[in-house]
Design a protein around this motif. Structure first.
Motif, PDB file in Angstrom:
ATOM      1  N   HIS A  98       0.831  -1.196   0.000  1.00  0.00           N
ATOM      2  CA  HIS A  98       0.000   0.000   0.000  1.00  0.00           C
ATOM      3  C   HIS A  98       0.867   1.247   0.000  1.00  0.00           C
ATOM      4  O   HIS A  98       1.898   1.302   0.669  1.00  0.00           O
ATOM      5  N   VAL A  99       0.432   2.239  -0.771  1.00  0.00           N
ATOM      6  CA  VAL A  99       1.045   3.571  -0.776  1.00  0.00           C
ATOM      7  C   VAL A  99       0.002   4.520  -0.212  1.00  0.00           C
ATOM      8  O   VAL A  99      -1.078   4.667  -0.774  1.00  0.00           O
ATOM      9  N   GLU A 100       0.319   5.162   0.913  1.00  0.00           N
ATOM     10  CA  GLU A 100      -0.638   6.000   1.624  1.00  0.00           C
ATOM     11  C   GLU A 100      -1.069   7.239   0.836  1.00  0.00           C
ATOM     12  O   GLU A 100      -2.193   7.344   0.407  1.00  0.00           O
ATOM     13  N   HIS A 101      -0.175   8.184   0.679  1.00  0.00           N
ATOM     14  CA  HIS A 101      -0.516   9.473   0.077  1.00  0.00           C
ATOM     15  C   HIS A 101       0.180   9.611  -1.264  1.00  0.00           C
ATOM     16  O   HIS A 101       1.337   9.236  -1.411  1.00  0.00           O
ATOM     17  N   PHE A 102      -0.549  10.212  -2.207  1.00  0.00           N
ATOM     18  CA  PHE A 102       0.026  10.319  -3.544  1.00  0.00           C
ATOM     19  C   PHE A 102       1.260  11.197  -3.557  1.00  0.00           C
ATOM     20  O   PHE A 102       2.326  10.783  -3.964  1.00  0.00           O
ATOM     21  N   PHE A 103       1.115  12.445  -3.135  1.00  0.00           N
ATOM     22  CA  PHE A 103       2.213  13.367  -3.406  1.00  0.00           C
ATOM     23  C   PHE A 103       3.467  13.024  -2.610  1.00  0.00           C
ATOM     24  O   PHE A 103       4.515  12.787  -3.180  1.00  0.00           O
ATOM     25  N   TRP A 104       3.379  12.978  -1.305  1.00  0.00           N
ATOM     26  CA  TRP A 104       4.606  12.792  -0.528  1.00  0.00           C
ATOM     27  C   TRP A 104       5.146  11.379  -0.631  1.00  0.00           C
ATOM     28  O   TRP A 104       6.333  11.177  -0.914  1.00  0.00           O
ATOM     29  N   ASP A 105       4.301  10.395  -0.403  1.00  0.00           N
ATOM     30  CA  ASP A 105       4.782   9.015  -0.362  1.00  0.00           C
ATOM     31  C   ASP A 105       5.082   8.466  -1.749  1.00  0.00           C
ATOM     32  O   ASP A 105       6.129   7.863  -1.975  1.00  0.00           O
ATOM     33  N   ALA A 106       4.173   8.665  -2.689  1.00  0.00           N
ATOM     34  CA  ALA A 106       4.364   8.100  -4.026  1.00  0.00           C
ATOM     35  C   ALA A 106       5.480   8.807  -4.787  1.00  0.00           C
ATOM     36  O   ALA A 106       6.287   8.150  -5.451  1.00  0.00           O
ATOM     37  N   VAL A 107       5.554  10.110  -4.683  1.00  0.00           N
ATOM     38  CA  VAL A 107       6.611  10.833  -5.408  1.00  0.00           C
ATOM     39  C   VAL A 107       7.974  10.520  -4.806  1.00  0.00           C
ATOM     40  O   VAL A 107       8.927  10.219  -5.537  1.00  0.00           O
ATOM     41  N   LEU A 108       8.085  10.549  -3.485  1.00  0.00           N
ATOM     42  CA  LEU A 108       9.354  10.208  -2.849  1.00  0.00           C
ATOM     43  C   LEU A 108       9.719   8.750  -3.119  1.00  0.00           C
ATOM     44  O   LEU A 108      10.867   8.427  -3.409  1.00  0.00           O
ATOM     45  N   GLY A 109       8.729   7.865  -3.056  1.00  0.00           N
ATOM     46  CA  GLY A 109       8.972   6.451  -3.369  1.00  0.00           C
ATOM     47  C   GLY A 109       9.417   6.248  -4.802  1.00  0.00           C
ATOM     48  O   GLY A 109      10.320   5.446  -5.075  1.00  0.00           O
ATOM     49  N   SER A 110       8.815   6.983  -5.728  1.00  0.00           N
ATOM     50  CA  SER A 110       9.219   6.833  -7.127  1.00  0.00           C
ATOM     51  C   SER A 110      10.633   7.349  -7.356  1.00  0.00           C
ATOM     52  O   SER A 110      11.377   6.794  -8.170  1.00  0.00           O
ATOM     53  N   LEU A 111      11.019   8.396  -6.640  1.00  0.00           N
ATOM     54  CA  LEU A 111      12.397   8.885  -6.738  1.00  0.00           C
ATOM     55  C   LEU A 111      13.384   7.835  -6.228  1.00  0.00           C
ATOM     56  O   LEU A 111      14.418   7.586  -6.860  1.00  0.00           O
ATOM     57  N   ILE A 112      13.065   7.215  -5.113  1.00  0.00           N
ATOM     58  CA  ILE A 112      13.933   6.180  -4.548  1.00  0.00           C
ATOM     59  C   ILE A 112      13.995   4.977  -5.475  1.00  0.00           C
ATOM     60  O   ILE A 112      15.071   4.428  -5.732  1.00  0.00           O
ATOM     61  N   ILE A 113      12.844   4.554  -5.999  1.00  0.00           N
ATOM     62  CA  ILE A 113      12.807   3.401  -6.901  1.00  0.00           C
ATOM     63  C   ILE A 113      13.612   3.679  -8.166  1.00  0.00           C
ATOM     64  O   ILE A 113      14.359   2.824  -8.635  1.00  0.00           O
ATOM     65  N   THR A 114      13.486   4.877  -8.714  1.00  0.00           N
ATOM     66  CA  THR A 114      14.248   5.239  -9.905  1.00  0.00           C
ATOM     67  C   THR A 114      15.745   5.203  -9.623  1.00  0.00           C
ATOM     68  O   THR A 114      16.526   4.645 -10.404  1.00  0.00           O
ATOM     69  N   PHE A 115      16.154   5.770  -8.505  1.00  0.00           N
ATOM     70  CA  PHE A 115      17.569   5.824  -8.148  1.00  0.00           C
ATOM     71  C   PHE A 115      18.137   4.427  -7.904  1.00  0.00           C
ATOM     72  O   PHE A 115      19.195   4.064  -8.435  1.00  0.00           O
ATOM     73  N   VAL A 116      17.428   3.606  -7.128  1.00  0.00           N
ATOM     74  CA  VAL A 116      17.913   2.253  -6.831  1.00  0.00           C
ATOM     75  C   VAL A 116      17.918   1.390  -8.092  1.00  0.00           C
ATOM     76  O   VAL A 116      18.870   0.643  -8.332  1.00  0.00           O
ATOM     77  N   SER A 117      16.900   1.502  -8.920  1.00  0.00           N
ATOM     78  CA  SER A 117      16.852   0.736 -10.168  1.00  0.00           C
ATOM     79  C   SER A 117      17.983   1.132 -11.103  1.00  0.00           C
ATOM     80  O   SER A 117      18.562   0.280 -11.789  1.00  0.00           O
ATOM     81  N   MET A 118      18.294   2.418 -11.123  1.00  0.00           N
ATOM     82  CA  MET A 118      19.388   2.891 -11.966  1.00  0.00           C
ATOM     83  C   MET A 118      20.719   2.295 -11.488  1.00  0.00           C
ATOM     84  O   MET A 118      21.518   1.816 -12.296  1.00  0.00           O
TER      85      MET A 118
END
Length: 127
Positions: A98-118
């Protein structure tokens, strides 16, 4: 080709797991069984990979004017939308992701996922 798919799925799973560790609003449930958590991470990674393969290019094409206007920063919002959509699909399949909040959690999570995947993508011998 199958090996490349498996490697990318594992990379997505690791990136999602790290994002869940670093962002309080992203969770993989409260299961005590390690095997259940690993199974959930892999299934969610598969869902995330399928969405990024089929839905993300369509979303990027539709939002191309916003991507150009923001000099590419809108791509992070699209990545957050993919993460939020993954959370919704996981909920529909009764998975403990589950992702709680769109802006803070999803955006920060997507930044982390992009960085780790890279970073992990550098170790992929097929790329």
């Amino acid at each position: 080709m199958l090996l490349n798919f498996v490697i990318k799925t594992v990379i997505n799973g690791i990136a999602l797991w790290i994002a869940a560790l670093l962002v309080d609003g992203i969770t993989f449930g409260t299961q005590a069984d390690t095997a259940a958590i690993v199974r959930t991470v892999l299934i969610v990674a598969l869902i995330f990979g399928v969405l990024n393969t089929f839905v993300r290019p369509i979303a990027k094409a539709v939002s191309l004017p916003f991507i150009i206007l923001t000099l590419g920063l809108f791509v992070f919002i699209i990545n957050a939308l993919m993460l939020q959509l993954t959370s919704w699909l996981a909920d529909q399949l009764n998975l403990a992701f589950h992702v709680e909040h769109f802006f803070w959690d999803a955006v920060l999570g997507s930044l982390i996922i992009t960085f780790v995947s890279m970073i992990l993508g550098f170790f992929n011998p097929k790329d």
